[in-house]
Design an enzyme around this catalytic site. Structure first.
Site: not given
Ligand code: ARG
Length: 484
Positions: A181, A302, A308, A315
């Site tokens: 969970h 970025s 970043k 992804e």
């Protein structure tokens, strides 16, 4: 315009007709039954050459086997057979060298190669399509393609399994939290987590093998739908093409795309496994977790926030799984209401499944260096490994071993967790008297199971994260993969 007779009485005149300038503007699939060339919009709408070029080598292999069989059966002469095979080889060379002219008028890969052969050999080339239809031809090509892609994907799966096994050796004693969970559950060895992915990939390989077994059946010679009255030898072409057997029903074999759907499902599950892993490692590499450093060569920046370092490759692996599952969905819908046997709808099977295979291969190829090149932040992991009462289950099992019923032990440890939580300390920080205030079953030995490292060490069941178990599993995988 003169309407042509539906019945060609003189086959010799047919070859003359096909060579005539008017009809040469039209697709060779349009027989003498047509009174006009196709509307240019139909050509554009119906062509598949823009995507089925991928099948060129498979189509040529199938045609070579077919020509050799026709010669062996006396349906063409040995010399004609040799000329056709040599011609096909030359066409294959031209395609490989990028010197082949594609045109939508010729619809698909089958027509292109056959027409090129006819341009080269004239009437001899016109004999190749004897006892064959594009319906069995495309089914054959696709099965050869699935076999080839399946082999490549299997190799990539093994490479990934090896990358995980390498990581197990590297991260041998690192203890990490296992989550359920997405809440801290029990401590486990990092190697145990890595081997979980190896197991999933192994099932992917098994499913692939199983799918390839059913795909490796030859439809060649089933012709359009009913087979042929000509004395062909289907076993011969099947053997030459490396098929395990020949299909037993020409109607089924020309309509069947089960093998393609199965392949798309296998690809989907691989993509889902990669997606789930990517998601986990995106989380693990956040500042919030801080468990993992991704290799910068597989991250992007970025354009506005200079600090970043984004996990774009992970992804995209997660995102691309949508395309692969979409391909499966397309095939399911494509085939759901088709009466027997071949329908042109089936041409639409190719773009999604080609894309799915290409996508899965690319994802597997990129997953490997990300797995191999990432680094566990062992200090950060260790600094927080005692958070979240990962040893609570170990304490409960200690009490069970000493005779307390599971439900009572479960309740008692819950109270201790609550008390420790309020006191802002760990379970192992309780003095013995405090434990014994709750249960006289607790003795000094309790401290041997408390703490993450002790809790892992206490695990003994088959398939558990106990060090002996994990090392045994790891050795088994090392042996198994070494021979591949
Ligand atoms: N391009 C077609 C396909 O991919 C080949 C088979 C065409 N057969 C036919 N009878 N029109 O399905």
């Amino acid at each position: 315009m003169v309407r042509r007779s539906l019945f060609v009485r003189n086959p010799a005149s047919l070859s003359l007709e096909l060579g005539s300038p008017r009809l040469s503007q039209s697709s060779p699939s349009r027989s003498g039954a047509f009174d006009s060339a196709a509307d240019p919009r139909v050509e554009q709408f119906a062509e598949s050459i823009s995507f089925d070029q991928v099948l060129a080598t498979h189509d040529i292999r199938g045609s070579m086997a077919h020509a050799r069989m026709l010669a062996a059966q006396g349906l063409i002469t040995a010399d004609e057979g040799q000329q056709i095979v040599a011609g096909l080889k030359q066409i294959g060379g031209q395609i490989a060298a990028g010197q082949f002219a594609w045109q939508s008028r010729l619809e698909d890969i089958h027509m292109h190669i056959e027409q090129a052969l006819i341009d080269q050999l004239g009437d001899i080339g016109r004999k190749l399509h004897t006892a064959r239809s594009r319906n069995d031809q495309v089914a054959t090509d696709l099965r050869l393609w699935v076999r080839e892609q399946g082999g490549a994907i299997d190799g990539l799966l093994v490479k990934l399994q090896k990358a995980w096994v390498c990581r197990c050796e590297q991260d041998a004693d690192v203890v990490v939290p296992a989550y359920t969970h997405l809440r801290r559950a029990q401590p486990v060895l990092a190697a145990h987590v890595w081997l979980a992915w190896v197991e999933k990939l192994e099932r992917d390989r098994e499913r692939l093998r199983d799918c390839l077994r059913r795909a490796n059946v030859s439809p060649l010679g089933c012709a359009a739908v009913a087979g042929t009255s000509l004395p062909i030898d289907r076993g011969a072409t099947a053997r030459e093409l490396g098929f395990d057997s020949v299909s037993n029903n020409s109607i089924d074999a020309t309509s069947d795309r089960d093998f393609l759907l199965e392949f798309a499902f296998v690809l989907s599950l691989i993509a889902l496994h990669l997606s789930a892993w990517a998601e986990e490692w995106i989380l693990w590499s956040t500042t919030e977790y801080g468990f993992l450093e991704l290799p910068h060569a597989f991250c992007t920046g970025s354009s506005i926030m200079p600090q970043k370092i984004n996990p774009d490759v992970l992804e995209l692996i997660r995102g691309k799984s949508a395309r692969v599952c979409g391909a499966l969905q397309t095939l399911l819908m494509l085939t759901k209401g088709l009466p027997l046997a071949y329908h042109r709808d089936l041409q639409e099977d190719k773009p999604p499944v080609f894309d799915a295979a290409r996508t899965v291969r690319a994802c597997l190829e990129l997953a490997e260096p990300v797995i191999a090149g990432s680094r566990l932040n062992t200090a950060t992991i260790a600094a927080r490994i005692e958070d979240g009462f990962l040893d609570a289950t170990a304490l409960m099992e200690y009490l069970i071993r000493r005779g307390l019923p599971q439900r009572s032990a479960h309740h008692l440890v819950g109270e201790l967790v609550s008390e420790a939580s309020r006191g802002g300390h760990r379970l192992r920080d309780f003095p013995l008297e405090e434990f014994r205030r709750h249960s006289l079953l607790v003795e000094n030995s309790v401290y041997d199971v408390l703490g993450a490292a002790n809790a892992v060490a206490a695990l003994v069941s088959h398939g558990s994260s106990g060090p002996a178990e994990v090392h045994m599993q790891l050795r088994a995988w090392q042996n198994r993969l070494a021979s591949l």
